[in-house]
Design a protein around this motif. Structure first.
Motif, PDB file in Angstrom:
ATOM      1  N   SER A  32      48.626  83.709  47.621  1.00  0.00           N
ATOM      2  CA  SER A  32      48.353  82.491  46.881  1.00  0.00           C
ATOM      3  C   SER A  32      48.914  82.666  45.481  1.00  0.00           C
ATOM      4  O   SER A  32      48.836  83.755  44.911  1.00  0.00           O
ATOM      5  N   SER A 125      42.613  74.681  43.552  1.00  0.00           N
ATOM      6  CA  SER A 125      43.344  73.458  43.179  1.00  0.00           C
ATOM      7  C   SER A 125      42.453  72.325  42.695  1.00  0.00           C
ATOM      8  O   SER A 125      42.935  71.402  42.050  1.00  0.00           O
ATOM      9  N   THR A 131      46.728  74.728  39.722  1.00  0.00           N
ATOM     10  CA  THR A 131      47.229  74.393  41.054  1.00  0.00           C
ATOM     11  C   THR A 131      47.423  75.692  41.819  1.00  0.00           C
ATOM     12  O   THR A 131      47.901  76.672  41.257  1.00  0.00           O
ATOM     13  N   TRP A 133      49.089  77.470  45.277  1.00  0.00           N
ATOM     14  CA  TRP A 133      50.095  77.312  46.332  1.00  0.00           C
ATOM     15  C   TRP A 133      49.832  78.362  47.413  1.00  0.00           C
ATOM     16  O   TRP A 133      49.965  79.555  47.151  1.00  0.00           O
TER      17      TRP A 133
END
Length: 157
Positions: A32, A125, A131, A133
C-alpha cells in the motif's frame, strides 16, 4: 508436450523455482502506498512501514507490539495479510524443498492477503488529506492468477 521423464522433471523444478521467486518478490513490493496532501508518502510492505521523506522504518513486529494501542481496526488487516502471505510463502518453499505443495493454499493465501490490503487502503483513504493506493493487491492477485493458471495449464497437458 514433453514426453521425456527427464524433461518433465526439469520443467517441474523450473516451475517450482519460478513460483518461489514470484512469491518471494512480493515481500519487497509495497502493498500500500499512502500519499498525503503535504506531498509526503508512506510505503507499507509486509515487513514494515517506510517513510522516505524522513527515512524512517517501523517493522511489523514493532507495529504489532509497540504501536497498536488505540489504532483503528482497519490497520490491523495489514498484519493479517502478512500472515496470509507467509502461508503462501511457506507453501511454495515446501513445494521447492520437498517437491510437494498444494497450489490452492498458495493462491488462497495470496488472494486473501490482497483482500486485507484493500481494507487497509479503504481505511486510510477515508481520512482527510490522505489517499491510499492498494498496489500490493494488484501484485498479489496477479501472481495468484498466474500461479493458478500455470498449474491449470500444466495439469491439462
Amino acid at each position: 508436450m514433453t514426453t521425456n521423464p527427464s524433461e518433465q522433471s526439469n520443467a517441474r523444478v523450473v516451475r517450482r523455482y519460478t513460483e518461489l521467486l514470484l512469491v518471494f518478490v512480493l515481500g519487497f513490493v509495497p502493498w500500500s502506498v499512502q500519499t498525503f496532501a503535504t506531498g509526503s508518502a508512506t510505503l507499507l510492505f509486509p515487513w514494515g512501514l517506510v517513510t522516505p521523506s524522513t527515512l524512517s522504518v517501523t517493522t511489523v513486529i514493532d507495529f504489532l507490539f509497540r504501536f497498536t494501542v488505540g489504532l483503528p481496526d482497519y490497520i490491523l488487516a495489514w498484519p493479517l495479510g502478512v500472515v496470509c502471505y507467509l502461508v503462501s510463502l511457506g507453501s511454495v518453499v515446501s513445494g521447492y524443498v520437498f517437491g510437494r505443495s498444494d497450489i490452492r493454499i498458495t493462491v488462497a493465501g495470496l488472494v486473501l492477503a490482497g483482500v486485507t490490503q484493500l481494507e487497509v487502503a479503504r481505511g486510510f483513504s477515508v481520512q482527510p488529506g490522505r489517499t491510499a493506493w492498494p498496489v500490493g493487491t494488484l501484485a498479489l492477485w496477479a501472481v495468484a492468477a498466474y500461479l493458478y493458471r500455470s498449474h491449470t495449464v500444466a495439469s491439462d497437458s
